[in-house]
Scaffold this active site. Structure first.
Site, short mmCIF file in Angstrom:
data_model
loop_
_atom_site.label_atom_id
_atom_site.label_comp_id
_atom_site.label_asym_id
_atom_site.label_seq_id
_atom_site.Cartn_x
_atom_site.Cartn_y
_atom_site.Cartn_z
N ARG A 124 0.89 -1.17 0.00
CA ARG A 124 0.00 0.00 0.00
C ARG A 124 0.92 1.21 0.00
O ARG A 124 1.57 1.51 1.02
CB ARG A 124 -0.89 -0.04 1.25
CG ARG A 124 -1.96 1.04 1.30
CD ARG A 124 -2.77 0.85 2.57
NE ARG A 124 -3.84 1.81 2.71
CZ ARG A 124 -5.07 1.65 2.27
NH1 ARG A 124 -5.40 0.54 1.63
NH2 ARG A 124 -5.99 2.57 2.46
N HIS A 151 -6.72 1.31 -7.13
CA HIS A 151 -7.08 0.52 -5.94
C HIS A 151 -7.85 -0.72 -6.41
O HIS A 151 -9.04 -0.86 -6.13
CB HIS A 151 -7.93 1.38 -5.00
CG HIS A 151 -8.02 0.85 -3.60
ND1 HIS A 151 -7.40 -0.31 -3.19
CD2 HIS A 151 -8.68 1.33 -2.51
CE1 HIS A 151 -7.66 -0.51 -1.90
NE2 HIS A 151 -8.43 0.47 -1.47
N GLN A 154 -10.10 -3.06 -4.08
CA GLN A 154 -11.37 -2.47 -3.66
C GLN A 154 -12.45 -2.74 -4.70
O GLN A 154 -13.59 -3.09 -4.37
CB GLN A 154 -11.22 -0.96 -3.46
CG GLN A 154 -12.52 -0.24 -3.13
CD GLN A 154 -13.12 -0.69 -1.81
OE1 GLN A 154 -12.45 -0.67 -0.78
NE2 GLN A 154 -14.38 -1.10 -1.82
N ASP A 246 -16.66 8.40 -2.84
CA ASP A 246 -15.49 8.09 -2.03
C ASP A 246 -15.10 9.38 -1.32
O ASP A 246 -15.73 10.42 -1.52
CB ASP A 246 -14.37 7.60 -2.98
CG ASP A 246 -13.12 7.13 -2.23
OD1 ASP A 246 -13.19 6.90 -1.01
OD2 ASP A 246 -12.06 6.99 -2.87
N CYS A 286 -16.30 3.04 -0.44
CA CYS A 286 -15.23 2.14 0.02
C CYS A 286 -14.82 2.39 1.47
O CYS A 286 -14.09 1.59 2.04
CB CYS A 286 -14.04 2.19 -0.92
SG CYS A 286 -13.19 3.77 -0.95
N ARG A 313 -14.28 -7.18 1.04
CA ARG A 313 -12.85 -6.93 0.87
C ARG A 313 -12.05 -8.17 1.31
O ARG A 313 -11.03 -8.51 0.73
CB ARG A 313 -12.41 -5.72 1.70
CG ARG A 313 -12.87 -4.36 1.19
CD ARG A 313 -12.18 -3.97 -0.11
NE ARG A 313 -10.73 -4.05 0.01
CZ ARG A 313 -9.96 -3.08 0.52
NH1 ARG A 313 -10.49 -1.94 0.94
NH2 ARG A 313 -8.64 -3.22 0.57
#
Length: 337
Positions: A124, A151, A154, A246, A286, A313
């Site tokens: 990450r 991402h 996700q 988001d 998310c 997830r």
């Protein structure tokens, strides 16, 4: 909730031509429609077998995972750590205190050291270029746990959530109302491949990168889907099955907060926004969520799938790990996409 799942005979693995073992997952741009569907199929299978049937599947026994986190995380860390352990593997969590990418050791050296000690790397990071270099130098699979560009893990969770709810993905219209960020980029790299239309509303100066738009336009043409780019949230919401947003202020953008809050006025998803959407509309986010992005009446409504999305997830990252590290074949008959 429709599931659209069927089982093959017990102990008889389903047949598939997709083989992902040894691959990286850096962006969904590198994955075909069939490969994305395969990840969703494995996720559905693992969820069914482990969560609903109570099976113990130590598919990753004896394997270890290096988890490199330059940014804090709740869902990515928990889903990966608990998921990898549930499958019998050993996840190793590394922060900038343990491993400072490219600072206390070159990325090349880090990639080679980790390749000798672990079976995969989930990173990450801030810069996608760091991830690309890690993948180039490592001899083990590298997975994007979030970067400034994408991402992907996700979005795989989002698609599993929509497949579970609607019983299909093909023909759905996704409406993104918010920032032209890494999460949107991952949708733009994949939605058309699965037959989904995409409406995007972003304020002026917050549009997705023009290179991403160009690729998304090509996909839209190739797969016969609609791609709409606008600055009007209600135009984007019109006829949409799925309303998505988001955070407006991503990690590293805190100094832009006042400017961004001003730019995004009128972009909150409300019940008024939903009136423009299709009658079967649902909502995704998310997380973490701030009230200015979506009002409580939407976020906590029965149309909101955000907590199912968060749980997924875990099942989808487990599917990614199993697919990249083993020859596992799902027992569940392939779902309808």
């Amino acid at each position: 909730i429709q599931s659209g799942f069927h089982f093959v005979k017990p102990g008889e693995p389903a047949q598939t031509n997709v083989h992902l073992k040894g691959r990286d997952l850096l962006t969904l741009q590198n994955y075909t429609a069939e490969e994305i569907k395969y990840l969703l199929w494995v996720a559905s299978d693992l969820k069914r077998r482990i969560k609903h049937k109570g099976e113990y599947l130590p598919l990753l026994q004896g394997k270890s995972l290096a988890m490199i986190f330059e940014k804090r995380s709740t869902r990515t860390r928990l889903s990966t750590e608990t998921g990898f352990a549930l499958l019998g593997g050993h996840p190793c969590f590394l922060t900038t205190q343990d491993i400072h990418l490219g600072v206390n050791e070159s990325l090349t050296d880090t990639a080679r050291v980790l390749s000798g000690m672990t079976d995969a790397i989930l990173a990450r990071v801030y810069k996608q270029s760091d991830l690309d270099l890690l993948a180039k130098e490592a001899s083990i699979p590298v997975i994007n746990g979030l970067s400034d560009s994408y991402h992907p893990i996700q979005i795989v969770a989002d698609y599993l959530t929509l497949q579970e709810h609607y019983g299909r993905l093909n023909g759905l219209t996704i409406s993104w109302i918010g920032d032209g960020n890494n999460v949107l980029n991952s949708i733009m790299m994949s939605a058309a491949k699965l037959g989904m239309h995409l409406h995007v509303a972003t304020p002026k100066s917050f549009e997705p990168d023009h290179r991403i738009i160009k690729i998304a336009e090509q996909y839209s043409k190739e797969y016969g889907t609609k791609l709409l780019l606008t600055t009007d949230p209600l135009e984007a919401a019109s006829g949409a099955n799925v309303l998505v947003t988001d955070t407006w202020i991503s990690m590293g953008q805190e100094q832009e907060k006042i400017e961004r809050l001003r730019a995004f006025q009128g972009y909150q998803i409300t019940m008024q926004t939903a009136k423009a959407a299709a009658s079967d509309w649902t909502f995704l986010h998310c997380l973490p969520r701030k009230p200015e992005e979506v009002e409580d009446r939407v976020f906590y409504s029965s149309r909101s799938l955000v907590f199912q999305e968060a749980e997924n997830r875990k099942w989808t990252i487990m599917a990614v790990m199993v697919s990249l590290l083993t020859d596992y074949s799902p027992q569940l008959q392939k779902p309808t996409f």
